[in-house]
Design a protein around this motif. Structure first.
Motif, PDB file in Angstrom:
ATOM      1  N   ILE A   1      38.690  25.184  39.178  1.00 33.69           N
ATOM      2  CA  ILE A   1      39.226  26.457  38.673  1.00 33.69           C
ATOM      3  C   ILE A   1      38.341  27.614  39.122  1.00 33.69           C
ATOM      4  N   TRP A   2      37.019  27.438  39.003  1.00 36.78           N
ATOM      5  CA  TRP A   2      36.120  28.515  39.432  1.00 36.78           C
ATOM      6  C   TRP A   2      36.206  28.744  40.933  1.00 36.78           C
ATOM      7  N   ALA A   3      36.377  27.671  41.689  1.00 34.39           N
ATOM      8  CA  ALA A   3      36.541  27.828  43.135  1.00 34.39           C
ATOM      9  C   ALA A   3      37.801  28.620  43.447  1.00 34.39           C
ATOM     10  N   ALA A   4      38.867  28.363  42.697  1.00 32.08           N
ATOM     11  CA  ALA A   4      40.111  29.100  42.903  1.00 32.08           C
ATOM     12  C   ALA A   4      39.937  30.575  42.565  1.00 32.08           C
ATOM     13  N   ILE A   5      39.215  30.869  41.481  1.00 28.49           N
ATOM     14  CA  ILE A   5      38.965  32.271  41.122  1.00 28.49           C
ATOM     15  C   ILE A   5      38.145  32.947  42.211  1.00 28.49           C
ATOM     16  N   GLY A   6      37.155  32.223  42.745  1.00 28.51           N
ATOM     17  CA  GLY A   6      36.375  32.769  43.854  1.00 28.51           C
ATOM     18  C   GLY A   6      37.227  33.057  45.074  1.00 28.51           C
ATOM     19  N   THR A   7      38.188  32.174  45.350  1.00 30.38           N
ATOM     20  CA  THR A   7      39.103  32.384  46.473  1.00 30.38           C
ATOM     21  C   THR A   7      39.966  33.618  46.239  1.00 30.38           C
ATOM     22  N   LEU A   8      40.468  33.769  45.031  1.00 29.93           N
ATOM     23  CA  LEU A   8      41.281  34.936  44.708  1.00 29.93           C
ATOM     24  C   LEU A   8      40.487  36.222  44.901  1.00 29.93           C
ATOM     25  N   ARG A   9      39.237  36.192  44.481  1.00 29.97           N
ATOM     26  CA  ARG A   9      38.395  37.376  44.653  1.00 29.97           C
ATOM     27  C   ARG A   9      38.166  37.684  46.129  1.00 29.97           C
TER      28      ARG A   9
ATOM     29  N   GLU B   1      28.675  30.816  35.817  1.00 29.21           N
ATOM     30  CA  GLU B   1      29.852  30.896  36.676  1.00 29.21           C
ATOM     31  C   GLU B   1      30.370  32.322  36.775  1.00 29.21           C
ATOM     32  N   LEU B   2      30.352  33.041  35.680  1.00 26.89           N
ATOM     33  CA  LEU B   2      30.809  34.426  35.707  1.00 26.89           C
ATOM     34  C   LEU B   2      29.945  35.269  36.637  1.00 26.89           C
ATOM     35  N   ALA B   3      28.648  34.982  36.645  1.00 21.00           N
ATOM     36  CA  ALA B   3      27.738  35.747  37.503  1.00 21.00           C
ATOM     37  C   ALA B   3      28.083  35.591  38.980  1.00 21.00           C
ATOM     38  N   ARG B   4      28.721  34.473  39.325  1.00 17.85           N
ATOM     39  CA  ARG B   4      29.064  34.220  40.730  1.00 17.85           C
ATOM     40  C   ARG B   4      30.321  34.956  41.173  1.00 17.85           C
ATOM     41  N   VAL B   5      31.204  35.267  40.236  1.00 21.01           N
ATOM     42  CA  VAL B   5      32.489  35.846  40.646  1.00 21.01           C
ATOM     43  C   VAL B   5      32.701  37.273  40.165  1.00 21.01           C
ATOM     44  N   ALA B   6      32.015  37.679  39.095  1.00 23.34           N
ATOM     45  CA  ALA B   6      32.292  38.986  38.492  1.00 23.34           C
ATOM     46  C   ALA B   6      31.396  40.083  39.069  1.00 23.34           C
ATOM     47  N   ASP B   7      31.969  41.266  39.202  1.00 26.25           N
ATOM     48  CA  ASP B   7      31.198  42.439  39.619  1.00 26.25           C
ATOM     49  C   ASP B   7      30.497  43.077  38.426  1.00 26.25           C
ATOM     50  N   ARG B   8      31.217  43.169  37.323  1.00 29.55           N
ATOM     51  CA  ARG B   8      30.671  43.815  36.128  1.00 29.55           C
ATOM     52  C   ARG B   8      31.038  43.010  34.891  1.00 29.55           C
ATOM     53  N   ALA B   9      30.388  43.343  33.789  1.00 31.36           N
ATOM     54  CA  ALA B   9      30.666  42.703  32.502  1.00 31.36           C
ATOM     55  C   ALA B   9      30.857  43.765  31.429  1.00 31.36           C
ATOM     56  N   VAL B  10      31.713  43.442  30.482  1.00 37.59           N
ATOM     57  CA  VAL B  10      31.885  44.238  29.264  1.00 37.59           C
ATOM     58  C   VAL B  10      31.690  43.280  28.096  1.00 37.59           C
ATOM     59  N   ILE B  11      30.809  43.627  27.171  1.00 36.62           N
ATOM     60  CA  ILE B  11      30.508  42.758  26.043  1.00 36.62           C
ATOM     61  C   ILE B  11      31.030  43.385  24.750  1.00 36.62           C
ATOM     62  N   LEU B  12      31.723  42.561  23.967  1.00 37.65           N
ATOM     63  CA  LEU B  12      32.231  42.992  22.671  1.00 37.65           C
ATOM     64  C   LEU B  12      31.413  42.366  21.549  1.00 37.65           C
ATOM     65  N   GLU B  13      31.226  43.138  20.507  1.00 34.09           N
ATOM     66  CA  GLU B  13      30.552  42.666  19.296  1.00 34.09           C
ATOM     67  C   GLU B  13      31.296  43.264  18.118  1.00 34.09           C
ATOM     68  N   ARG B  14      31.844  42.406  17.282  1.00 30.67           N
ATOM     69  CA  ARG B  14      32.589  42.832  16.090  1.00 30.67           C
ATOM     70  C   ARG B  14      33.675  43.840  16.429  1.00 30.67           C
ATOM     71  N   GLY B  15      34.394  43.548  17.491  1.00 29.83           N
ATOM     72  CA  GLY B  15      35.557  44.356  17.828  1.00 29.83           C
ATOM     73  C   GLY B  15      35.282  45.678  18.494  1.00 29.83           C
ATOM     74  N   ALA B  16      34.098  45.855  19.042  1.00 30.66           N
ATOM     75  CA  ALA B  16      33.764  47.102  19.724  1.00 30.66           C
ATOM     76  C   ALA B  16      32.937  46.805  20.968  1.00 30.66           C
TER      77      ALA B  16
END
Length: 229
Positions: free
Chosen positions: A169-177, A193-208
């Protein structure tokens, strides 16, 4: 200009408020990881984005258009493809029928999905209910791609899968990217795994939204504070 932009989103399930101010931006062709501990509002954010749950406050823009109040079928027709948590394949239908049921004109057809996930071609005449969990996840991703989206949203696409299937699945996401230029919003717990495919991150805590930035700036102190058990 952001391809997808959520500004000050609030949402609730009846009297229980779940989101208290979610801000998120995603550029065209960018991969963004939506992160946070369980119960922090990630799936709710996706539901609101896709028009499956109304926002109580805030604004959602997609490709410059306000989609805050649009129903889910109109959001989908604008080019937002969702791979929901729990897969939700059409159990009585075959693999091919699941894919064709969602098809819209564009480069993603049965052959294209089969190249990404060869196992789906092998199982094309099998009913979805007979597939393994990993094969069902591949089918869910393929079904979303068959809508020929401009934005693909994956909610816990590798949860509960065997390691070998997770790698596929991660290989497929990498291919899509690498090969499609799709904008992708992905929810998952695997920081490595996210570090390998994602450009940026957004973190939520208690709905914000409590943190947003490039994956390279996601430091140990932030992950320990907002993602640690």
């Amino acid at each position: 200009m952001a391809f997808l932009k959520l500004s000050g989103i609030e949402a609730a399930y009846g009297a229980s408020q779940a989101l208290f101010g979610v801000d998120l931006e995603l550029a065209e062709g960018e991969v963004v990881a939506l992160m946070g501990r369980n119960g922090m509002g990630k799936t709710t954010t996706i539901r609101v984005t896709c028009g499956m749950l109304p926002a109580r406050a805030g604004r959602i823009e997609f490709d410059g258009q306000d989609i805050t109040r649009l129903p889910s079928h109109r959001v989908a027709r604008m080019g937002v493809g969702l791979v929901p948590e729990g897969r939700r394949c059409f159990a009585p239908l075959t693999v091919e029928e699941n894919l064709v049921a969602a098809a819209r004109p564009g480069p993603w057809d049965f052959d294209a999905v089969s190249r990404l996930f060869p196992r789906l071609k092998e199982r094309r005449d099998q009913r979805a209910v007979s597939l393994s969990g990993g094969e069902q996840q591949m089918l869910a991703i393929g079904r979303a791609l068959m809508t020929n989206p401009r934005l693909l949203i994956l909610d816990e696409a590798t949860e509960g899968l065997a390691p070998v299937v997770r790698r596929e699945i991660w290989a497929a996401i990498g291919t899509l990217r690498a090969e499609t230029g799709l904008a992708i919003l992905v929810v998952d717990k695997s920081l490595r795994e996210l570090a390998r495919v994602a450009d940026r991150a957004v973190i939520l805590e208690r709905g914000a939204t409590v943190w947003a930035g490039s994956m390279g700036k996601l430091e140990r102190g932030v992950t320990d504070r907002y993602l640690g058990v």
